[in-house]
Design an enzyme around this catalytic site. Structure first.
Site, PDB file in Angstrom:
ATOM      1  N   ASN A 144      -2.218   2.931   4.410  1.00 17.29           N
ATOM      2  CA  ASN A 144      -3.551   3.190   3.840  1.00 17.29           C
ATOM      3  C   ASN A 144      -4.435   1.950   3.708  1.00 17.29           C
ATOM      4  O   ASN A 144      -5.595   2.061   3.304  1.00 17.29           O
ATOM      5  CB  ASN A 144      -3.458   3.923   2.482  1.00 17.29           C
ATOM      6  N   TYR A 169     -10.115  -1.056  -5.048  1.00 10.76           N
ATOM      7  CA  TYR A 169      -9.707  -1.987  -3.989  1.00 10.76           C
ATOM      8  C   TYR A 169     -10.853  -2.839  -3.445  1.00 10.76           C
ATOM      9  O   TYR A 169     -10.620  -3.687  -2.574  1.00 10.76           O
ATOM     10  CB  TYR A 169      -9.046  -1.206  -2.844  1.00 10.76           C
ATOM     11  N   ARG A 171      -1.859  -0.268 -13.910  1.00  9.41           N
ATOM     12  CA  ARG A 171      -2.242   1.026 -13.361  1.00  9.41           C
ATOM     13  C   ARG A 171      -1.206   2.093 -13.754  1.00  9.41           C
ATOM     14  O   ARG A 171      -0.533   1.943 -14.770  1.00  9.41           O
ATOM     15  CB  ARG A 171      -2.417   0.896 -11.843  1.00  9.41           C
TER      16      ARG A 171
END
Ligand code: DQA
Length: 142
Positions: A10, A22, A106
Site C-alpha cells: 500500500n 501519511y 495509533r
C-alpha cells in the site's frame, strides 16, 4: 555503502492514501529525496516496492549479497509477517525498520512489530524523515 530501500504493501498509494496520516508526498517524491540524500553521502541505493510478502522476501534473497544495509517500511506486514522477519534474520544484513506514522500512538494492533526483533532499530513517526534517519542509523554502524 550499498543500501536496499524497501517499501511494503500500500505504500505505492502514498499521496492518495489517508493523507491526514501519511502526508501528501508520493512514493516517487520520497524515493527522489532518499536518492538525493544518499547521493550526497556517496551511497548506492536500490529501491523496491511490492504489495506481496513473497516478492519482498525474494527481493531480499536476491539482493542481500550486494547490500551493506536495508531500510524497510514493511507497511502492515510489520504487524504479522514472521516470514519477512525470518528473511531479514536469514540474510544477516543490518536492517532498520521505518514508518511514516507513529505506530505507537495509533490502533493497538499497530503497536506490535514482529519485524523489530530482527532489526537494529525502529524509527517511526517522522514522515519521510524516518527513511533518512534510517540511512543515518546504518551509516553510523558502517
Ligand atoms: C506504516 C504503518 C503501518 O501500520 C501501516 O500498515 C502502513 C504504513 C507507516 O509507514 O506508518 O502501511 O508502515
Amino acid at each position: 555503502m550499498n543500501i536496499l530501500i524497501i517499501h511494503g504493501p500500500n505504500l505505492n498509494m502514498l499521496g492518495i492514501r489517508e493523507p491526514e496520516i501519511y502526508g501528501t508526498l508520493t512514493l516517487d517524491d520520497i524515493n527522489h529525496d532518499i536518492l538525493e540524500y544518499t547521493k550526497e553521502k556517496g551511497f548506492q541505493v536500490k529501491f523496491f516496492q511490492s504489495n506481496h510478502e513473497g516478492a519482498i522476501i525474494d527481493f531480499i534473497h536476491e539482493n542481500y549479497h550486494w547490500a551493506h544495509g536495508i531500510v524497510i517500511n514493511p507497511g502492515a506486514l510489520t504487524h504479522y509477517s514472521y516470514a519477512l522477519r525470518d528473511a531479514i534474520s536469514s540474510v544477516g544484513v543490518p536492517t532498520v525498520e521505518v514508518h511514516l506514522s507513529d505506530i505507537q500512538t495509533r490502533e493497538s494492533f499497530r503497536k506490535i512489530s514482529v519485524i523489530a526483533p530482527a532489526c537494529i532499530r525502529q524509527i517511526s513517526g517522522l514522515g519521510k524523515e524516518s527513511y533518512l534517519r534510517g540511512v543515518d542509523a546504518l551509516s553510523e554502524r558502517w
